[in-house]
Design a protein around this motif. Structure first.
Motif, short mmCIF file in Angstrom:
data_model
loop_
_atom_site.label_atom_id
_atom_site.label_comp_id
_atom_site.label_asym_id
_atom_site.label_seq_id
_atom_site.Cartn_x
_atom_site.Cartn_y
_atom_site.Cartn_z
N GLN A 45 -13.46 -9.44 5.91
CA GLN A 45 -13.84 -10.06 4.64
C GLN A 45 -13.67 -11.57 4.71
OE1 GLN A 45 -14.93 -8.77 1.46
NE2 GLN A 45 -15.17 -10.95 1.07
N PHE B 242 -6.63 -5.14 4.00
CA PHE B 242 -7.31 -4.09 3.26
C PHE B 242 -8.82 -4.08 3.51
CE2 PHE B 242 -3.45 -4.94 0.83
CZ PHE B 242 -2.93 -3.66 0.75
N ILE B 243 -9.40 -5.25 3.72
CA ILE B 243 -10.84 -5.38 3.90
C ILE B 243 -11.09 -6.20 5.17
CG2 ILE B 243 -13.03 -5.97 2.77
CD1 ILE B 243 -11.39 -6.25 0.13
N GLU C 295 0.83 -1.20 0.00
CA GLU C 295 0.00 0.00 0.00
C GLU C 295 0.87 1.25 0.00
OE1 GLU C 295 -3.99 1.29 2.29
OE2 GLU C 295 -2.34 0.69 3.60
N THR D 217 -8.07 -3.87 -6.79
CA THR D 217 -8.58 -5.23 -6.69
C THR D 217 -7.45 -6.17 -6.32
OG1 THR D 217 -10.20 -4.75 -8.42
CG2 THR D 217 -9.84 -7.06 -7.90
N TYR E 40 -11.29 -9.45 -4.90
CA TYR E 40 -11.77 -8.63 -3.80
C TYR E 40 -11.49 -7.17 -4.13
CZ TYR E 40 -11.58 -13.19 -1.67
OH TYR E 40 -11.75 -14.53 -1.42
N ASN E 41 -12.53 -6.36 -4.14
CA ASN E 41 -12.39 -4.95 -4.45
C ASN E 41 -12.11 -4.16 -3.19
OD1 ASN E 41 -12.93 -5.26 -7.25
ND2 ASN E 41 -15.09 -5.46 -6.76
N TYR E 42 -11.12 -3.30 -3.30
CA TYR E 42 -10.70 -2.43 -2.20
C TYR E 42 -10.48 -1.05 -2.80
CZ TYR E 42 -7.15 -0.05 0.56
OH TYR E 42 -6.43 0.90 1.24
N SER E 43 -11.34 -0.10 -2.47
CA SER E 43 -11.26 1.24 -3.03
C SER E 43 -11.30 1.13 -4.56
CB SER E 43 -9.99 1.93 -2.52
OG SER E 43 -9.87 3.22 -3.02
#
Length: 160
Positions: A61, A57-58, A25, A80, A74-77
């Protein structure tokens, strides 16, 4: 070059995955994509690492192993995380039917278990992680392959 990190228990394994996720990140590695190849025997910790990485990140989840689906995303902001398990892949060409090239365009991290089964269709790795049983726990060997991967390897070495 590569580095070895001992992971004595689940907590240390989670910490390692979170540390790597934090560096990814911080480095902005999602932008141009990051290919992470995960090697190791069955049960060595590849899926466990992937779950902890995604949950950085999630949080909370549910992360299931893509053993039968081959890919879970997995979508993060705007980013992905793609988790692929190629163990059941019979032929690398099957990746074309999964539209792998469309998945790996931008703003992604791909965590790929059993990447050798996807050669030569898969893009080359940026970083390789090899999970190995060792005594009571595991060790992970981190090897940066691209410039981006070598930077990540150096950052992990500096924090361990």
């Amino acid at each position: 070059m590569s580095i070895e990190i001992k992971l004595l228990n689940e907590s240390e394994s989670i910490d390692f995955a979170r540390e790597m996720a934090c560096l990814v990140e911080k480095n902005g590695d999602f932008k141009d994509g990051l290919m992470v190849y995960l090697y190791g025997d069955l049960g060595a910790g590849k899926s466990f690492f992937s779950r902890a990485f995604v949950q950085y990140f999630i949080p909370g989840q549910k992360v299931k192993s893509p053993t039968y689906t081959i890919v879970e995303s997995y979508n993060y902001s705007i980013n992905t995380i793609h988790h692929l398990d190629l163990y059941r892949l019979c032929d690398p060409e099957e990746l074309e039917y999964l539209a792998i090239r469309d998945l790996l365009k931008k703003n992604y991290v791909a965590l790929i278990e059993w990447p050798q089964k996807g050669a030569p269709i898969l893009p080359k790795a940026d970083v390789e992680l090899e999970f190995v049983y060792q005594d009571e726990g595991r060790k992970v060997v981190v090897k940066g392959v691209s410039d981006k991967g070598r930077l990540l390897e150096q950052q992990i070495m500096a924090t361990n």
